[in-house]
Design a protein around this motif. Structure first.
Motif, PDB file in Angstrom:
ATOM      1  N   ILE A  97       0.693  -1.241   0.006  1.00  0.00           N
ATOM      2  CA  ILE A  97       0.151   0.011   0.046  1.00  0.00           C
ATOM      3  C   ILE A  97       0.976   1.078   0.006  1.00  0.00           C
ATOM      4  CG2 ILE A  97      -1.879   1.330   1.317  1.00  0.00           C
ATOM      5  CD1 ILE A  97      -2.689  -1.450   2.473  1.00  0.00           C
ATOM      6  N   PHE A  98       0.658   2.207  -0.705  1.00  0.00           N
ATOM      7  CA  PHE A  98       1.372   3.495  -0.998  1.00  0.00           C
ATOM      8  C   PHE A  98       0.478   4.775  -0.656  1.00  0.00           C
ATOM      9  CE2 PHE A  98       3.551   0.611  -3.761  1.00  0.00           C
ATOM     10  CZ  PHE A  98       4.680   0.791  -3.847  1.00  0.00           C
ATOM     11  N   GLU A  99       1.413   5.516  -0.257  1.00  0.00           N
ATOM     12  CA  GLU A  99       0.933   7.028   0.043  1.00  0.00           C
ATOM     13  C   GLU A  99       0.806   7.359  -1.645  1.00  0.00           C
ATOM     14  OE1 GLU A  99      -1.120  10.179   1.736  1.00  0.00           O
ATOM     15  OE2 GLU A  99      -0.043   8.554   2.815  1.00  0.00           O
ATOM     16  N   PRO A 100      -0.088   7.904  -2.240  1.00  0.00           N
ATOM     17  CA  PRO A 100      -0.098   8.042  -3.730  1.00  0.00           C
ATOM     18  C   PRO A 100       0.745   9.115  -4.107  1.00  0.00           C
ATOM     19  CG  PRO A 100      -2.210   8.826  -2.672  1.00  0.00           C
ATOM     20  CD  PRO A 100      -1.540   7.865  -1.619  1.00  0.00           C
ATOM     21  N   ALA A 101       1.099   9.122  -5.315  1.00  0.00           N
ATOM     22  CA  ALA A 101       1.756  10.180  -6.032  1.00  0.00           C
ATOM     23  C   ALA A 101       0.819  11.375  -5.963  1.00  0.00           C
ATOM     24  CB  ALA A 101       2.507   9.810  -7.413  1.00  0.00           C
ATOM     25  N   THR A 102       1.549  12.539  -6.149  1.00  0.00           N
ATOM     26  CA  THR A 102       0.813  13.721  -6.322  1.00  0.00           C
ATOM     27  C   THR A 102       1.435  14.458  -7.329  1.00  0.00           C
ATOM     28  OG1 THR A 102       1.835  14.816  -4.511  1.00  0.00           O
ATOM     29  CG2 THR A 102      -0.023  13.727  -3.974  1.00  0.00           C
ATOM     30  N   LYS A 103       0.447  15.233  -7.924  1.00  0.00           N
ATOM     31  CA  LYS A 103       0.836  16.423  -8.989  1.00  0.00           C
ATOM     32  C   LYS A 103       0.043  17.774  -8.605  1.00  0.00           C
ATOM     33  CE  LYS A 103       1.037  17.689 -13.480  1.00  0.00           C
ATOM     34  NZ  LYS A 103       0.680  17.349 -14.892  1.00  0.00           N
ATOM     35  N   ASN A 104       1.073  18.498  -8.028  1.00  0.00           N
ATOM     36  CA  ASN A 104       0.397  19.844  -7.389  1.00  0.00           C
ATOM     37  C   ASN A 104      -0.393  19.728  -6.265  1.00  0.00           C
ATOM     38  OD1 ASN A 104       1.922  21.370  -9.537  1.00  0.00           O
ATOM     39  ND2 ASN A 104       0.109  21.089 -10.771  1.00  0.00           N
ATOM     40  N   GLY A 105      -0.115  18.680  -5.679  1.00  0.00           N
ATOM     41  CA  GLY A 105      -1.046  18.267  -4.530  1.00  0.00           C
ATOM     42  C   GLY A 105      -2.107  17.445  -4.770  1.00  0.00           C
ATOM     43  N   VAL A 106      -2.379  16.850  -5.904  1.00  0.00           N
ATOM     44  CA  VAL A 106      -3.658  16.166  -6.521  1.00  0.00           C
ATOM     45  C   VAL A 106      -3.071  14.943  -6.548  1.00  0.00           C
ATOM     46  CG1 VAL A 106      -5.336  15.918  -7.756  1.00  0.00           C
ATOM     47  CG2 VAL A 106      -4.640  18.229  -7.149  1.00  0.00           C
ATOM     48  N   PRO A 107      -3.929  13.790  -5.945  1.00  0.00           N
ATOM     49  CA  PRO A 107      -3.262  12.315  -6.420  1.00  0.00           C
ATOM     50  C   PRO A 107      -3.421  12.092  -7.709  1.00  0.00           C
ATOM     51  CG  PRO A 107      -4.563  12.412  -4.204  1.00  0.00           C
ATOM     52  CD  PRO A 107      -4.710  13.740  -4.749  1.00  0.00           C
ATOM     53  N   ILE A 108      -2.396  11.355  -8.243  1.00  0.00           N
ATOM     54  CA  ILE A 108      -2.315  10.827  -9.720  1.00  0.00           C
ATOM     55  C   ILE A 108      -1.848   9.285  -9.765  1.00  0.00           C
ATOM     56  CG2 ILE A 108      -1.951  13.129 -10.596  1.00  0.00           C
ATOM     57  CD1 ILE A 108       1.021  12.357 -10.917  1.00  0.00           C
ATOM     58  N   PRO A 109      -2.342   8.545 -10.949  1.00  0.00           N
ATOM     59  CA  PRO A 109      -1.661   7.311 -10.881  1.00  0.00           C
ATOM     60  C   PRO A 109      -0.486   7.352 -11.625  1.00  0.00           C
ATOM     61  CG  PRO A 109      -3.303   8.097 -12.840  1.00  0.00           C
ATOM     62  CD  PRO A 109      -3.293   9.212 -11.817  1.00  0.00           C
ATOM     63  N   ILE A 110       0.370   6.484 -11.263  1.00  0.00           N
ATOM     64  CA  ILE A 110       1.736   6.302 -11.665  1.00  0.00           C
ATOM     65  C   ILE A 110       2.041   5.003 -11.549  1.00  0.00           C
ATOM     66  CG2 ILE A 110       2.834   6.370  -9.184  1.00  0.00           C
ATOM     67  CD1 ILE A 110       4.575   8.560 -10.233  1.00  0.00           C
ATOM     68  N   SER A 111       3.332   4.843 -12.069  1.00  0.00           N
ATOM     69  CA  SER A 111       3.861   3.144 -12.152  1.00  0.00           C
ATOM     70  C   SER A 111       5.267   3.492 -11.659  1.00  0.00           C
ATOM     71  CB  SER A 111       3.776   2.738 -13.886  1.00  0.00           C
ATOM     72  OG  SER A 111       2.781   2.347 -14.260  1.00  0.00           O
ATOM     73  N   VAL A 112       5.471   2.290 -10.954  1.00  0.00           N
ATOM     74  CA  VAL A 112       7.091   2.383 -10.336  1.00  0.00           C
ATOM     75  C   VAL A 112       7.562   0.989 -10.411  1.00  0.00           C
ATOM     76  CG1 VAL A 112       6.400   4.228  -8.630  1.00  0.00           C
ATOM     77  CG2 VAL A 112       6.219   1.570  -7.965  1.00  0.00           C
ATOM     78  N   LYS A 113       8.901   0.669 -10.408  1.00  0.00           N
ATOM     79  CA  LYS A 113       9.609  -0.329 -10.197  1.00  0.00           C
ATOM     80  C   LYS A 113       9.895  -0.774  -8.964  1.00  0.00           C
ATOM     81  CE  LYS A 113      11.498  -0.734 -14.880  1.00  0.00           C
ATOM     82  NZ  LYS A 113      12.852  -1.114 -15.825  1.00  0.00           N
ATOM     83  N   ILE A 114       9.691  -1.778  -8.221  1.00  0.00           N
ATOM     84  CA  ILE A 114      10.169  -2.274  -7.234  1.00  0.00           C
ATOM     85  C   ILE A 114      11.115  -3.567  -7.152  1.00  0.00           C
ATOM     86  CG2 ILE A 114       8.989  -3.253  -4.929  1.00  0.00           C
ATOM     87  CD1 ILE A 114       6.325  -2.159  -5.594  1.00  0.00           C
ATOM     88  N   PRO A 115      12.180  -3.404  -6.462  1.00  0.00           N
ATOM     89  CA  PRO A 115      13.109  -4.410  -6.756  1.00  0.00           C
ATOM     90  C   PRO A 115      13.319  -5.154  -5.233  1.00  0.00           C
ATOM     91  CG  PRO A 115      14.305  -2.388  -6.012  1.00  0.00           C
ATOM     92  CD  PRO A 115      12.830  -2.033  -6.158  1.00  0.00           C
ATOM     93  N   PHE A 116      13.631  -6.504  -5.504  1.00  0.00           N
ATOM     94  CA  PHE A 116      13.333  -7.527  -4.421  1.00  0.00           C
ATOM     95  C   PHE A 116      14.552  -8.225  -4.441  1.00  0.00           C
ATOM     96  CE2 PHE A 116       8.661  -6.690  -5.150  1.00  0.00           C
ATOM     97  CZ  PHE A 116       8.309  -6.481  -3.543  1.00  0.00           C
ATOM     98  N   ASN A 117      15.352  -8.508  -3.289  1.00  0.00           N
ATOM     99  CA  ASN A 117      16.409  -9.423  -3.368  1.00  0.00           C
ATOM    100  C   ASN A 117      16.046 -10.505  -2.638  1.00  0.00           C
ATOM    101  OD1 ASN A 117      18.119  -7.769  -5.090  1.00  0.00           O
ATOM    102  ND2 ASN A 117      18.572  -6.418  -3.377  1.00  0.00           N
ATOM    103  N   PHE A 118      16.318 -11.744  -2.994  1.00  0.00           N
ATOM    104  CA  PHE A 118      16.104 -12.868  -2.282  1.00  0.00           C
ATOM    105  C   PHE A 118      17.499 -13.787  -1.669  1.00  0.00           C
ATOM    106  CE2 PHE A 118      12.453 -12.565  -4.979  1.00  0.00           C
ATOM    107  CZ  PHE A 118      11.369 -12.988  -4.347  1.00  0.00           C
ATOM    108  N   GLU A 119      17.796 -13.327  -0.595  1.00  0.00           N
ATOM    109  CA  GLU A 119      19.094 -13.734  -0.128  1.00  0.00           C
ATOM    110  C   GLU A 119      18.889 -14.766   0.990  1.00  0.00           C
ATOM    111  OE1 GLU A 119      20.468 -10.047   1.164  1.00  0.00           O
ATOM    112  OE2 GLU A 119      21.383  -9.241  -0.775  1.00  0.00           O
ATOM    113  N   ILE A 120      19.798 -15.768   1.227  1.00  0.00           N
ATOM    114  CA  ILE A 120      19.604 -16.725   2.126  1.00  0.00           C
ATOM    115  C   ILE A 120      21.046 -16.681   3.367  1.00  0.00           C
ATOM    116  CG2 ILE A 120      19.837 -19.322   2.408  1.00  0.00           C
ATOM    117  CD1 ILE A 120      18.895 -19.569  -0.427  1.00  0.00           C
TER     118      ILE A 120
END
Length: 237
Positions: A97-120
């Motif tokens: 869950i995210f605090e949404p992106a904003t443009k001039n204070g107004v929430p907007i849809p956006i796309s991001v990349k999320i990296p995950f590292n699987f370490e042991i």
């Protein structure tokens, strides 16, 4: 089966923000400030059982569309070192869950990349490498080697420099390491630990090296026994 305590899964929200800008679904101008989203709830992906049992580490990058409410919509795998990592990461990202992106204070849809590292954890990787449980919980008496009539006799001692850390090659670094460990009734080394080390960075190499020593089984008062020992190692390039 999820191994959250033994599997170290790392990701950073700063990485998300750093790569969010190229994937904005909104027009940017110098006058219009877009503030990227911030993850406020994260779910760790589980390390796939089969890859975990083989000691396989890897990574996955998920592209996630975030709507105006901060909900992740239809995450997809951008790339993954193993298909199973991609699927696990995608499932986890869908619950963020995210605090949404904003443009001039107004929430907007956006796309991001999320990296995950699987370490042991190193302990599990060493167990896999050795094909046995190197690290064990013991509820039996352990005899200090100095109480024996003679020191335990090794059947096989590897060349310790063969375990010199790859990441330190060409650095010229050397290290003197003192370890404590236990010889089990089969003559295997278990539960190695570092007592002292002159140069950091050789800890895992030392525990790997010492775990490859094989001893003749030790008997104390006629019984197969667990025996504790200390040994110094020297690493040089």
């Amino acid at each position: 089966m999820i191994h959250l305590t033994r599997r170290q899964l790392q990701f950073a929200s700063s990485s998300i923000l750093a790569i969010a800008a190229p994937f904005l679904h909104a027009e940017e101008t110098s006058e219009n400030e877009i503030i990227p989203p911030t993850a406020i709830y994260k779910v760790d992906p589980s390390h796939p059982d089969e890859l975990y049992s083989r000691g396989v580490e890897g990574e996955a990058i998920i592209i996630a569309s975030i709507d105006r409410t901060g909900t992740v919509i239809e995450p997809i795998v951008d790339r993954a070192s193993h298909e199973e990592f991609g699927l696990s990461a995608m499932i986890a990202a869908s619950e963020w869950i995210f605090e949404p992106a904003t443009k001039n204070g107004v929430p907007i849809p956006i796309s991001v990349k999320i990296p995950f590292n699987f370490e042991i954890a190193f302990e599990h990787k060493l167990n896999v490498e050795m094909g046995r449980e190197v690290f064990q919980e013991l509820d039996v008496p352990v005899i200090p080697s100095f109480e024996l009539d003679k020191a335990p006799e090794a059947r096989h001692i590897p060349l310790f420099d063969e375990f010199y850390p790859e990441e330190l090659e060409n650095t010229g670094k050397t290290s003197a390491v003192s370890l404590e460990f236990i010889i089990n009734p089969e003559g295997n080394v278990i539960n190695p630990r570092i007592v002292s080390i002159s140069t950091p960075g050789f800890e895992e190499a030392a525990m790997r090296a010492i775990s490859h020593i094989r001893y003749k089984p030790v008997r104390f008062e006629g019984q197969p026994s667990y025996v504790s020992m200390m040994m110094p190692l020297q690493f040089s390039p």
